[in-house]
Design an enzyme around this catalytic site. Sequence first.
Site, short mmCIF file in Angstrom:
data_model
loop_
_atom_site.label_atom_id
_atom_site.label_comp_id
_atom_site.label_asym_id
_atom_site.label_seq_id
_atom_site.Cartn_x
_atom_site.Cartn_y
_atom_site.Cartn_z
N ASN A 147 -13.10 92.46 43.92
CA ASN A 147 -12.95 91.60 42.74
C ASN A 147 -13.81 90.34 42.80
O ASN A 147 -14.28 89.87 41.78
CB ASN A 147 -11.49 91.19 42.57
CG ASN A 147 -11.28 90.35 41.33
OD1 ASN A 147 -11.45 90.83 40.22
ND2 ASN A 147 -10.96 89.07 41.53
N HIS A 148 -13.99 89.81 44.01
CA HIS A 148 -14.68 88.53 44.11
C HIS A 148 -15.36 88.39 45.46
O HIS A 148 -15.14 89.19 46.36
CB HIS A 148 -13.68 87.38 43.93
CG HIS A 148 -12.45 87.54 44.77
ND1 HIS A 148 -11.31 88.15 44.31
CD2 HIS A 148 -12.18 87.19 46.04
CE1 HIS A 148 -10.40 88.16 45.26
NE2 HIS A 148 -10.90 87.59 46.33
N ASP A 161 -15.57 85.75 40.55
CA ASP A 161 -15.31 87.18 40.32
C ASP A 161 -16.63 87.94 40.12
O ASP A 161 -17.48 87.51 39.34
CB ASP A 161 -14.46 87.38 39.06
CG ASP A 161 -12.98 87.36 39.36
OD1 ASP A 161 -12.56 86.57 40.23
OD2 ASP A 161 -12.23 88.14 38.72
N ASP A 181 -7.91 95.18 47.24
CA ASP A 181 -7.41 93.86 46.87
C ASP A 181 -7.51 93.64 45.36
O ASP A 181 -8.52 93.98 44.75
CB ASP A 181 -8.26 92.81 47.60
CG ASP A 181 -7.73 91.40 47.42
OD1 ASP A 181 -6.57 91.16 47.80
OD2 ASP A 181 -8.47 90.55 46.88
N TYR A 207 -7.69 93.04 38.23
CA TYR A 207 -8.60 92.03 37.67
C TYR A 207 -10.08 92.41 37.77
O TYR A 207 -10.95 91.58 37.52
CB TYR A 207 -8.38 90.70 38.39
CG TYR A 207 -6.93 90.45 38.73
CD1 TYR A 207 -5.95 90.44 37.74
CD2 TYR A 207 -6.52 90.25 40.05
CE1 TYR A 207 -4.61 90.24 38.04
CE2 TYR A 207 -5.18 90.05 40.37
CZ TYR A 207 -4.23 90.05 39.36
OH TYR A 207 -2.92 89.87 39.67
N GLU A 246 -13.35 92.36 33.21
CA GLU A 246 -12.87 91.48 32.14
C GLU A 246 -13.65 91.73 30.85
O GLU A 246 -14.83 92.08 30.89
CB GLU A 246 -12.92 90.00 32.54
CG GLU A 246 -14.03 89.56 33.49
CD GLU A 246 -13.80 89.99 34.94
OE1 GLU A 246 -14.68 90.71 35.45
OE2 GLU A 246 -12.78 89.61 35.54
N GLU A 256 -3.43 97.04 45.64
CA GLU A 256 -2.60 95.88 45.41
C GLU A 256 -2.66 95.59 43.91
O GLU A 256 -3.68 95.13 43.41
CB GLU A 256 -3.13 94.66 46.17
CG GLU A 256 -2.20 93.47 46.00
CD GLU A 256 -2.90 92.12 46.02
OE1 GLU A 256 -2.21 91.12 46.29
OE2 GLU A 256 -4.11 92.04 45.76
N HIS A 277 1.37 88.93 53.89
CA HIS A 277 0.71 87.68 54.27
C HIS A 277 0.67 86.67 53.13
O HIS A 277 0.21 85.55 53.31
CB HIS A 277 -0.71 87.99 54.74
CG HIS A 277 -1.56 88.54 53.63
ND1 HIS A 277 -1.35 89.80 53.10
CD2 HIS A 277 -2.58 88.01 52.92
CE1 HIS A 277 -2.22 90.01 52.12
NE2 HIS A 277 -2.98 88.95 52.00
N ASP A 278 1.10 87.07 51.93
CA ASP A 278 1.11 86.17 50.78
C ASP A 278 2.52 85.67 50.52
O ASP A 278 3.48 86.11 51.15
CB ASP A 278 0.60 86.91 49.54
CG ASP A 278 -0.89 87.20 49.62
OD1 ASP A 278 -1.62 86.37 50.20
OD2 ASP A 278 -1.31 88.26 49.13
#
Length: 561
Positions: free
Chosen positions: A118-119, A187, A217, A221, A224, A259, A324-325
């Site tokens: 994503n980024h 992104d 991950d 997203y 877009e 995710e 982990h988040d």
Amino acid sequence: MSSGGALEAGALSILEDDPLWYKDAIFYELPLRAFYDSNGDGVGDFPGLIEKLDYLQDLGITAIWLLPFYPSPMRDGGYDIVDHRAVSPEYGTQAHVRRFIREAHRRGIRVIFDLVANHTSDRHPWFQRARRAPRGSVWRDYYVWSDTPDRFSGVRVIFQDFEESNWTWDPVAGQYYWHRFYHHQPDLNLLNPRVQKEILRIADHWLRMGVDGFRLDAVPYLVEKDGTTCEGLPETHEVLRRLHAHIDSHYPNRLLLAEANQRPIDAVNYFGQGDECHMVFNFPVMPRLFLAVRTEDKLPLQRVIEEMPPIPENCQWGMFLRNHDELTLEMVDPEERQLMWDVYAVDTEARINLGIRRRLAPLLGNHRRRIELMNALLLSLPGSPVIYYGDELGMGDNVYLDDRNGLRTPMQWSADRNAGFSRAPSQRLYLPVLNQPEYHYGSVNVELQLRHPHSLLLWMKRLIGLRRRYPAFSRGDIRFLDSETYSVLAYLRTLGEQVLLVVANLSRYVRYANLDLAQYRGWTPVELYGETRFPAVAEGRYFMSLGPHSFYWFRLEPPPG
Ligand code: BGC
Ligand code: MG
């Protein structure tokens, strides 16, 4: 083409040639820097992890999900990547990665890496090139730009404690760039075919080394488009299908685990028709587990599981309690979120974004029975469980560390200096070890718990062992039973001839259950921990009493003859 990695690993590996291996897997999530430091620089590394593989094999887990270990300025725990195909030098080398995969396979453990499509970090050469490249060029279009911060208006901000907008002005480019996370993580533009190709190259790089798949991950997203929520767009699913097809046609037995923190109806879309991700994390069920043990009411949990849309034959949910988040509350109703905050984050320091930055044991008040109950649910509800490193010991956390670092402190191996994690001077550790009395590494550590027959660690090991012995836990159907008690959750897991019965008391008080087992008249429940034979199921309902927060796992044996 069969990959070199698979052949190389195959020579030594005891892994079965099973394309559906992930359905029976028990995952263990670990950040490399937190696990074991072999060279005394204060940071965990590949040689350290390799040394500790015997520990993981002994625990009984069958797959490792390794968090990003790529070069990174570490402003987002390594999810801010500057080179997706390299190893950050403090962790080791590519040769170490190969050795790690080989050594894991030799012990029957598969390995998945994080693939962040994503980024990137804003220091990534692609971004540095993009901001200087002419507008409209393929190089500029590696990322997503706008002349105003009004484009894609209405799209939610995820890291809302840190960022006000998903747009940040770049003076070099003279435009705003789009970022769903931190402003230093622009992104990528997955609509650019070159970017899609880059992602496949990254995947190929690690797959050739023999990695068994990826945790993908932030997939909702990826793409877009104007006039949309920019989440889960058809083009995003197209990207996933292409990745799946590419991997399928080149490498056997690989996994894509998504995710996708979305509502059930949207989360299932990431399975596609069995042609996108093989696994998707079950974000909808996770917070309801915590609500259930706290409100002592099974119905919201039971309902969310019963209403889960069916998933394709080759697919599986990824079940987890913590990771982990922060424990994310983005997808629960506002009242449920408030309730979760009121009961699980009284201390406002524990709140971050729309969630709670605590580990499992502190969330549950370090209450041993509740910890056992939650793990028993994790390992018996449909899906493959993912255990977060240290939770098998009941490790604590430190909410006074920045961001989510409080849940990422060094693994507690022993009562020695630095919890036996590292020989570095303690000021040099990447994060301090926990030393508050309740969770001090002097008492919460692997060495002690291996010696203490009633430790949480050894209890977890037995639970994992039982789960592995009964495939109905991993591949079976689920049917909830009426128990006559709203706080006693009861369900059957069935696979062919195998019938398992789980009964769990969510309450802090003694409760009874009066189970409707009419269908199994004459069958004998055998409790799995003690191999204890209960009275056979007779006419009418099956009665049992349960202590506070206790649970039973039974197999049902048919009458002889
Ligand atoms: C990871 C987080 C990370 C974010 C941005 C997430 O989904 O799990 O740790 O901060 O992606 O990369
Ligand atoms: Mg090191």
